[in-house]
Design a protein around this motif. Sequence first.
Motif, short mmCIF file in Angstrom:
data_model
loop_
_atom_site.label_atom_id
_atom_site.label_comp_id
_atom_site.label_asym_id
_atom_site.label_seq_id
_atom_site.Cartn_x
_atom_site.Cartn_y
_atom_site.Cartn_z
N LEU A 4 0.86 -1.18 0.00
CA LEU A 4 0.00 0.00 0.00
C LEU A 4 0.90 1.23 0.00
O LEU A 4 1.75 1.38 0.90
N VAL A 5 0.73 2.08 -1.00
CA VAL A 5 1.59 3.28 -1.09
C VAL A 5 1.13 4.29 -0.04
O VAL A 5 -0.03 4.71 -0.03
N MET A 6 2.05 4.64 0.86
CA MET A 6 1.71 5.50 1.99
C MET A 6 2.15 6.95 1.78
O MET A 6 1.53 7.87 2.30
N GLU A 7 3.27 7.13 1.08
CA GLU A 7 3.82 8.49 0.93
C GLU A 7 4.67 8.51 -0.33
O GLU A 7 5.38 7.54 -0.59
N VAL A 32 -0.58 8.04 -3.68
CA VAL A 32 -0.86 7.63 -2.30
C VAL A 32 -2.21 6.90 -2.28
O VAL A 32 -3.18 7.35 -2.89
N GLY A 33 -2.22 5.75 -1.62
CA GLY A 33 -3.45 4.96 -1.53
C GLY A 33 -3.51 3.85 -2.56
O GLY A 33 -4.34 2.95 -2.47
#
Lengths: 217, 242
Positions: A4-7, A32-33
Motif C-alpha cells: 500500500l503506497v503511503m507516501e 498515495v493509496g
Amino acid sequence: MTYLVMECHYGYAIVLDTQGRYLKVANRNYLVGQQVTDVIPFEAPKKQINTRRWANIGAFAACLCMVVSLWLVMLLPFGTVRLQINPDVLLTVNRLNFVIKAEGLNEDGKALLQGFDYHRMKLPQVSDALADRATAEGYLTEDGVILVTVSCRNEQWQAETEAALVAELRQHMNDTVTVAPNAESHQQWADDDWDDDWDGDDDDDWDDDWDDDDWDD
Amino acid sequence: MKELHSIVLQLRQAQQDPQAADDFIEQYLPFIRSETAKCTGRPLHETEDELSIAMFAFYEAMMAYRSDKGAFLPLAAVAIRNRLIDLNRRNPRHRPSLSLDAPQGEEDSRTLADTVADTDDALSSYHDRAATAQEIEEFSTSLAAFSLSLTEVAENCPQQERTLHACMAAVDYAKHQPQLLEQLLTTGKLPITQLAQGSGTPRKTLERHRKYLVAALLAYTNGFEIIRGHLQAVKRREALEA
C-alpha cells in the motif's frame, strides 16, 4: 505481496507491506493509496569501514609484535654458560648467542669481570676474551684447566654450543690449556632441591626450585 | 570549489531531511534527465518508468555519499546507469508481446482490446483510492503528533524477519489490551515496559524500534480500518486456506 503506497517523494515512496513492514521503494509514478505488487526496494548504504582507524590499529599491533619479538629474541635469557678457570664466571646468552649478562660466581670471577664490557659480543668472543684476561692476570697458566658448562632447556642447542665453545677455546689457547666440558653439569636439571612428584626421584625437566640459577650449590 | 562545497552541504542536509532531499532532486532533475537519456538513447517523457528509476538511483546515491570519497555527480551518474541496466534486465525488450490495438483478423476489423472484457470498475477504484489516501493522510497527521514521519518509520522498521516477528508479537499483545493503545494516545508515550512484559519481547528490541512500534500501534487505534484491512489481508487469506 501487495504493498500500500503511503507516501510519495521525488526520489522514493514509502509503502506498507501486508506483514507490517514500512519500506522505502522506487516511486514509479505511484499515487498515495494505490496498491502495487512489484516494487524496487531501497538499498541502504553499506556501513563505511574507517580504513584510517583500522590502519592505525594495525600499525600499532605490528609495532607491538615487533617489540615483543625483539624482547623475546634479544633480551630473554636462552641459556647459560659457566666457565670455571679458577675464576668462576656465569654468562647468560640470548637466542642469537649474544651475551646479555655476565656475573662472577666467586671473588676471582668478580675481579676478572671488573671493567669488562661484554655488550654486543657473541659468546665465543666473550669466552676468548675472558680466557685472555685470565691468562694476563695470572689466573690461567700453561697446563691450566677451563671447565665449560652449558645449560639450556633445548638439549640440542646445549650440546652444540658446548662442543663449539670447547673447540673454540682450544683453538684460541693453542691447546696450551685443557678445555673440557664439565661432566657433572649435565645432571643439573635433575639434581635440584625438590622432588616435586613425591615419588622419590626428580626425573622431569622442570626447574621447580624457582631460583635464578640451577646449580646444585 | 565553492560550488562543490555547497553541493556537499546540501547533500548533508538532504541526508537528514526528506524535504531537503526532494528539493535537491528537483534542483538536479535536468542532470538526472540527461544521464537517463544517455543510457536509454532517447529523450524521456516526464512519467516514464526509466526517469522514476533514475530519480530513485539518484536518491540512493545521495544517501550513500560521503564527502571524503570524491565528487558526488560521477557517483550519481554511475548509480543511475547501474539501476537502469538492472531495469532493462528485469524487462527484456524482446519478450514476445501482443498488441491490444492489433486487428483480430483480415475480415474482422475489431481489435483485441474490443474483445477483452474490462473487469476494472474505474470509478469504484478511484473512490477506493481516494478514501485510502484520505485515511493515510489522517494517519500521517496522527504520526506527526508524535513528531514522526513515515520516512522515519520506514528507516526504523526492523530489517530482519526475527526482529519483525518480535515487534509484531508486541503489537499483537497491544491489540488485545485496548488500555495500552489508549495510553499511547493520551500520554503520547509508548508503554514499553508493559509491552515487553506482556509479549515477552526483549525491552532492548522494542526500544530500538520505538518509532516503528508507534506507527504499528497507531494503525490499530480507531479510524484506520483500511490500513488495518491491508495488514490483515494475508492473515485472513491464511485462515481461509487453513
